[in-house]
Design a protein around this motif. Sequence first.
Motif, PDB file in Angstrom:
ATOM      1  N   LEU A 182       0.848  -1.191   0.000  1.00 25.77           N
ATOM      2  CA  LEU A 182       0.000   0.000   0.000  1.00 25.77           C
ATOM      3  C   LEU A 182       0.885   1.244   0.000  1.00 25.77           C
ATOM      4  O   LEU A 182       1.701   1.436   0.901  1.00 25.77           O
TER       5      LEU A 182
ATOM      6  N   MET B 217       1.411   5.119   0.508  1.00 28.07           N
ATOM      7  CA  MET B 217       0.783   6.209   1.259  1.00 28.07           C
ATOM      8  C   MET B 217       1.692   7.420   1.273  1.00 28.07           C
ATOM      9  O   MET B 217       2.924   7.295   1.287  1.00 28.07           O
TER      10      MET B 217
ATOM     11  N   PHE C  96      -5.715  -2.848   4.833  1.00 24.55           N
ATOM     12  CA  PHE C  96      -5.354  -1.744   3.944  1.00 24.55           C
ATOM     13  C   PHE C  96      -6.539  -0.808   3.718  1.00 24.55           C
ATOM     14  O   PHE C  96      -6.370   0.410   3.629  1.00 24.55           O
ATOM     15  N   THR C  97      -7.730  -1.370   3.618  1.00 24.97           N
ATOM     16  CA  THR C  97      -8.922  -0.544   3.471  1.00 24.97           C
ATOM     17  C   THR C  97      -9.113   0.338   4.702  1.00 24.97           C
ATOM     18  O   THR C  97      -9.397   1.543   4.590  1.00 24.97           O
TER      19      THR C  97
ATOM     20  N   GLN D 272      -6.593   3.264   4.939  1.00 21.69           N
ATOM     21  CA  GLN D 272      -6.813   4.402   4.053  1.00 21.69           C
ATOM     22  C   GLN D 272      -7.909   5.335   4.568  1.00 21.69           C
ATOM     23  O   GLN D 272      -8.127   6.413   4.021  1.00 21.69           O
TER      24      GLN D 272
ATOM     25  N   ALA E  65      -3.452  10.674   3.361  1.00 19.83           N
ATOM     26  CA  ALA E  65      -4.280   9.701   2.650  1.00 19.83           C
ATOM     27  C   ALA E  65      -3.430   8.854   1.737  1.00 19.83           C
ATOM     28  O   ALA E  65      -2.314   9.227   1.373  1.00 19.83           O
ATOM     29  N   ALA E  66      -3.993   7.690   1.345  1.00 23.96           N
ATOM     30  CA  ALA E  66      -3.261   6.798   0.439  1.00 23.96           C
ATOM     31  C   ALA E  66      -3.242   7.393  -0.958  1.00 23.96           C
ATOM     32  O   ALA E  66      -4.159   8.099  -1.377  1.00 23.96           O
ATOM     33  N   SER E  67      -2.192   7.107  -1.685  1.00 25.14           N
ATOM     34  CA  SER E  67      -2.083   7.572  -3.064  1.00 25.14           C
ATOM     35  C   SER E  67      -2.681   6.564  -4.018  1.00 25.14           C
ATOM     36  O   SER E  67      -2.881   5.425  -3.659  1.00 25.14           O
TER      37      SER E  67
END
Length: 251
Positions: free
Chosen positions: A147, A149, A235-236, A239, A249-251
């Motif tokens: 992930l 981020m 991972f959800t 984010q 926030a995640a990219s």
Amino acid sequence: MVPAWLAFFNGILAIVLTAAGIALAHFGVTAPIIGFLTFVAGFVFGLIALFTSILALLVMLFSRRRRIALGRAVAGGILSLIVVMPVLQVLRTHQYPEINDITTDTAAPPEFVPAGDLTPDKVGAMKYDRAKYAAVQQGFYTNLTPLKMEGPPDDVFKKAEIIAGEIPSWRITMNDAGSRTIEGVATSGLFHFRDDFVIQVRPQAGGGALVEMRSKSRDGKGDLGVNYNRIEGFFTDLQGSPRGVSTPAAS
């Protein structure tokens, strides 16, 4: 009529074994794998009961005098379906490879350290077997990646630390801010299987952070997708924003 009696008794045995397997594992009377194998035995007897029930009903079509056992044959069939149908539905709708060690990075996976439940001798057995798992995972879980981020790795690690600590079925056994690594044990709800997981936040080239995760079952050869879903679920959550925390926030 023998097939009717067999259907009835095997149906009862199937119900008893499946219920006992769940109860024994769930309440800690036996090891989770023993409870699960008892459950599997119940499923097998359920298949036998279903087969003998069908056999008995076919015989009754051609022999009126044998229809006195119709009730037992039908009861055995119903009991067998109670056990067999839910399991077949799960197997039919959830096709997963026979692996139980999933990682976001098969080339350089996070490794477990001697912490919590893992003694040094157990850690050796938890080392990632790339030859056994990597190709199978890459061929099936094609979308599983680290992930990405934004923000400093230390900030991303703090967020991961908070979220991991809030998951009820997880118990954190190691938290090392220096290496940005979290290790823990996840316990399943029904059979209380325990899976080990490790989360590691790494600096990303060009800025930001990469969140790597690995999840491995202690029992069995397959996992019905549990480890993959655990990583994707975390991972959800990562984010999003945990209570009282404002992070990139995640990219």
